[in-house]
Design an enzyme around this catalytic site. Structure first.
Site, PDB file in Angstrom:
ATOM      1  N   TYR A  89      21.162   5.386  -4.293  1.00 42.03           N
ATOM      2  CA  TYR A  89      20.596   4.475  -5.301  1.00 42.03           C
ATOM      3  C   TYR A  89      21.502   3.265  -5.428  1.00 42.03           C
ATOM      4  O   TYR A  89      22.723   3.400  -5.514  1.00 42.03           O
ATOM      5  CB  TYR A  89      20.483   5.168  -6.660  1.00 42.03           C
ATOM      6  CG  TYR A  89      19.087   5.085  -7.194  1.00 42.03           C
ATOM      7  CD1 TYR A  89      18.520   3.835  -7.476  1.00 42.03           C
ATOM      8  CD2 TYR A  89      18.303   6.218  -7.370  1.00 42.03           C
ATOM      9  CE1 TYR A  89      17.223   3.740  -7.928  1.00 42.03           C
ATOM     10  CE2 TYR A  89      17.006   6.127  -7.819  1.00 42.03           C
ATOM     11  CZ  TYR A  89      16.455   4.880  -8.098  1.00 42.03           C
ATOM     12  OH  TYR A  89      15.174   4.786  -8.535  1.00 42.03           O
ATOM     13  N   GLU A  91      20.751  -0.034  -7.520  1.00 40.99           N
ATOM     14  CA  GLU A  91      20.108  -1.104  -8.288  1.00 40.99           C
ATOM     15  C   GLU A  91      21.060  -2.277  -8.421  1.00 40.99           C
ATOM     16  O   GLU A  91      22.256  -2.086  -8.676  1.00 40.99           O
ATOM     17  CB  GLU A  91      19.742  -0.605  -9.686  1.00 40.99           C
ATOM     18  CG  GLU A  91      18.434   0.144  -9.735  1.00 40.99           C
ATOM     19  CD  GLU A  91      18.031   0.473 -11.167  1.00 40.99           C
ATOM     20  OE1 GLU A  91      16.929   0.957 -11.354  1.00 40.99           O
ATOM     21  OE2 GLU A  91      18.845   0.245 -12.094  1.00 40.99           O
ATOM     22  N   ASP A 235       4.241 -18.387   3.346  1.00 37.32           N
ATOM     23  CA  ASP A 235       4.134 -16.953   3.600  1.00 37.32           C
ATOM     24  C   ASP A 235       4.096 -16.766   5.119  1.00 37.32           C
ATOM     25  O   ASP A 235       3.033 -16.799   5.733  1.00 37.32           O
ATOM     26  CB  ASP A 235       2.881 -16.382   2.937  1.00 37.32           C
ATOM     27  CG  ASP A 235       2.795 -14.869   3.097  1.00 37.32           C
ATOM     28  OD1 ASP A 235       3.661 -14.297   3.798  1.00 37.32           O
ATOM     29  OD2 ASP A 235       1.874 -14.256   2.523  1.00 37.32           O
ATOM     30  N   THR A 261       7.648 -10.647   6.255  1.00 35.36           N
ATOM     31  CA  THR A 261       7.800  -9.219   6.500  1.00 35.36           C
ATOM     32  C   THR A 261       8.841  -9.065   7.601  1.00 35.36           C
ATOM     33  O   THR A 261       9.095  -9.997   8.363  1.00 35.36           O
ATOM     34  CB  THR A 261       6.493  -8.564   6.995  1.00 35.36           C
ATOM     35  OG1 THR A 261       6.126  -9.168   8.235  1.00 35.36           O
ATOM     36  CG2 THR A 261       5.364  -8.735   6.005  1.00 35.36           C
ATOM     37  N   LYS A 264       6.616  -7.099  11.554  1.00 31.14           N
ATOM     38  CA  LYS A 264       5.570  -7.584  12.465  1.00 31.14           C
ATOM     39  C   LYS A 264       6.252  -8.049  13.759  1.00 31.14           C
ATOM     40  O   LYS A 264       6.937  -7.255  14.390  1.00 31.14           O
ATOM     41  CB  LYS A 264       4.705  -8.621  11.761  1.00 31.14           C
ATOM     42  CG  LYS A 264       3.920  -7.978  10.598  1.00 31.14           C
ATOM     43  CD  LYS A 264       3.069  -8.926   9.784  1.00 31.14           C
ATOM     44  CE  LYS A 264       2.359  -8.170   8.663  1.00 31.14           C
ATOM     45  NZ  LYS A 264       1.633  -9.041   7.731  1.00 31.14           N
ATOM     46  N   ARG A 270       9.639  -1.520   8.189  1.00 31.00           N
ATOM     47  CA  ARG A 270       8.618  -2.022   7.268  1.00 31.00           C
ATOM     48  C   ARG A 270       9.333  -2.563   6.032  1.00 31.00           C
ATOM     49  O   ARG A 270      10.099  -1.839   5.392  1.00 31.00           O
ATOM     50  CB  ARG A 270       7.664  -0.911   6.830  1.00 31.00           C
ATOM     51  CG  ARG A 270       7.042  -0.120   7.958  1.00 31.00           C
ATOM     52  CD  ARG A 270       5.783   0.564   7.486  1.00 31.00           C
ATOM     53  NE  ARG A 270       4.797  -0.466   7.196  1.00 31.00           N
ATOM     54  CZ  ARG A 270       4.108  -1.133   8.120  1.00 31.00           C
ATOM     55  NH1 ARG A 270       4.277  -0.868   9.393  1.00 31.00           N
ATOM     56  NH2 ARG A 270       3.252  -2.071   7.781  1.00 31.00           N
TER      57      ARG A 270
HETATM   58  C1  LIG Z   1       1.273  -8.827   6.385  1.00 28.53           C
HETATM   59  C2  LIG Z   1       1.201  -9.925   5.393  1.00 28.53           C
HETATM   60  C3  LIG Z   1       1.638  -9.765   4.073  1.00 28.53           C
HETATM   61  C4  LIG Z   1       1.996  -8.453   3.427  1.00 28.53           C
HETATM   62  O1  LIG Z   1       2.755  -7.553   4.037  1.00 28.53           O
HETATM   63  P1  LIG Z   1       2.808  -6.029   3.520  1.00 28.53           P
HETATM   64  O2  LIG Z   1       4.135  -5.582   4.027  1.00 28.53           O
HETATM   65  O3  LIG Z   1       1.632  -5.334   4.154  1.00 28.53           O
HETATM   66  O4  LIG Z   1       2.720  -5.998   2.045  1.00 28.53           O
HETATM   67  C5  LIG Z   1       1.637 -10.868   3.246  1.00 28.53           C
HETATM   68  N1  LIG Z   1       1.195 -12.050   3.666  1.00 28.53           N
HETATM   69  C6  LIG Z   1       0.729 -12.248   4.914  1.00 28.53           C
HETATM   70  C7  LIG Z   1       0.275 -13.601   5.323  1.00 28.53           C
HETATM   71  C8  LIG Z   1       0.709 -11.187   5.825  1.00 28.53           C
HETATM   72  O5  LIG Z   1       0.234 -11.384   7.052  1.00 28.53           O
END
Ligand SMILES: *Cc1c(COP(=O)(O)O)cnc(C)c1O
Length: 457
Positions: A89, A91, A235, A261, A264, A270
């Site tokens: 943990y 925090e 994003d 993220t 990907k 993840r």
């Molecule tokens: C994949 C994605 C997310 C979210 O990712 P998670 O890990 O599934 O919550 C947010 N914005 C865009 C544009 C994405 O492609």
């Protein structure tokens, strides 16, 4: 040992590196770390679950993994994820935790932060968001108040759930206005973005998409945001791995906050990542913890550090460029098979295709491909078009496939979709499924993502 490699790759934190190396040497002095051989322990204790894990690993290896959002992490990343850091943990932030015993996880998090900053040329990084959506939630929490207006890509045009879906916190708590792509080119309509920004005076403009296969013009977005006094949130969940490898332009110099993220194209665990200017650092950190999350997941944070270390090397740069070259080849070859590729191709790892030219709907198409071992996703297409397919080249490129394999994949997909493969079909299957499935199996067998699992599992 992943920690040794992690520390030697971190020129920016010599003290941390030294301490981590000491810790590793200490661990190495023991006969065997307790978590090594973890899978065998799971197999003995809980064969049912072990069978599911091994089966999933085999499923990933035995099919063509073309989902645009997925990849194969390295064994080093998996080792960090399966380590006792999962027990800890922590925090708060390094040096300011609410829990005791955080000395070593502090080192891991500092390395992750330093590597992320160096990799993306960012003034500040927060590596704690549990997912991409958590990162976006924290970015909004840092910059906005409930009820504020936000301009983002409309969902039917390629926006993510967190860009204003009524089923998501974003659509419930903020007033989203959606921009889209031009009907003639499929490219973002910057005139429309500017007009909507002038009309609605949003507090934030969001750029980034789940299905846009081209690079956003970050300078144009910055200009539009500046004109109306809005924050710019990028994003970059999908392209962040290409950005790390220098194969896509970076939003970091333009955006106030970059959300991403790590799982990907970036090929890490993840999880989520936030990058921002130094001036927003404490707002972003407080928006992650304590505003939207509790304790960080330190095994994942360590795995992110491993992935950032990998992404900083020349092999990853070559990988990112090969992903784009592969995606371009695949897009052109799919067009030759009679599929309509949105925007006529791709600059990234991903593409979306319209299958209506083959007189198929997207769900039937996905099912026919799945029956042949080709795994990908359906997606919405802009301007009320029927849904299509979204696919990407990140995972198959990790497996070592190159342009000739992309051409072969397109031919196999064409055969699967048209029901033309040799060798007949099983009950309920489309003509030719057996032959195409065998050809897919032969292709992927030459590119195993991991050392094969023993047959008895
Ligand atoms: C994949 C994605 C997310 C979210 O990712 P998670 O890990 O599934 O919550 C947010 N914005 C865009 C544009 C994405 O492609």
């Amino acid at each position: 040992m992943p920690a040794t490699r992690a520390s030697t790759r971190d020129p920016g934190a010599p003290a941390a590196a030294e301490a981590a190396t000491e810790a590793t040497a200490e661990a190495a002095g023991r006969p065997r770390p307790v978590w090594e051989g973890g899978f065998e322990a799971l197999l003995r204790q809980d064969p049912e679950l072990a069978g599911i894990l091994a089966g999933e690993a085999r499923r990933q290896a035995d099919g063509l993994q073309l989902s645009a959002a997925e990849n194969f992490t390295s064994p080093a990343v998996l080792a960090a994820l399966g380590s006792p850091l999962a027990n800890k943990y922590a925090e708060g932030y390094p040096g300011a935790r609410h829990h005791g015993g955080c000395e070593l996880v502090d080192l891991a998090e500092r390395i992750a932060v330093d590597r992320a900053k160096a990799l993306f040329g960012a003034e500040h990084a927060n590596v704690q968001p549990h997912s991409g959506s958590s990162a976006v939630l924290a970015a909004y929490a840092a910059l906005l108040c409930p009820g504020d207006t936000v301009l983002a890509m409309a969902l039917p045009q390629g926006g993510h759930l967190t860009h204003g879906s009524p089923a998501n916190f974003s659509g419930r708590w903020f007033d989203f206005v959606g921009y889209g792509v031009r009907r003639d080119t499929g490219l973002i309509d910057y005139d429309q973005v500017r007009a909507l920004a002038r009309a609605h005076r949003p507090k934030a403009v969001v750029c980034g998409s789940v299905s846009y296969p081209r690079h956003p013009d970050y300078a144009a977005f910055r200009d539009i945001a500046d004109e109306v006094g809005a924050y710019l949130v990028a994003d970059a969940a999908h392209p962040i791995g290409l950005i790390a490898g220098g194969a896509a332009p970076s939003p970091v110099p333009y955006a106030d906050v970059v959300c991403a993220t790590t799982h990907k194209v970036l090929r890490g665990p993840r999880g989520g990542l936030l990058l921002c200017r130094a001036g927003l650092a404490s707002r972003i950190d407080r928006a992650v913890f304590p505003f939207t999350q509790g304790g960080g997941q330190m095994h994942t944070v360590a795995a992110k550090a491993v992935a950032f270390g990998e992404a900083a090397g020349p092999a990853f740069t070559a990988y990112a460029h090969q992903v784009v070259a592969n995606a371009r080849t695949l897009a052109a070859a799919l067009a030759a098979e009679g599929l309509t590729v949105t925007t006529g191709g791709t600059d990234t790892h991903m593409m979306t295709v319209d299958v209506s030219g083959l007189v198929l709907d997207a769900l039937t198409a996905r099912g026919r491909l799945a029956a042949c071992g080709v795994v990908l996703d359906t997606c919405g297409l802009p301007h009320g078009a029927a849904p299509g397919l979204r696919l990407g080249a990140a995972a198959v490129t990790t497996q070592g496939m190159r342009e000739p394999e992309m051409a072969r994949i397109a031919v196999l997909m064409g055969a699967a979709l048209r029901g033309e493969g040799p060798g007949g079909a099983g009950a309920g299957e489309t003509r030719g499924t057996r032959g195409t499935r065998a050809a897919v199996a032969e292709l992927v067998a030459a590119f195993p993502p991991y050392p094969p699992y023993p047959d008895h599992i």
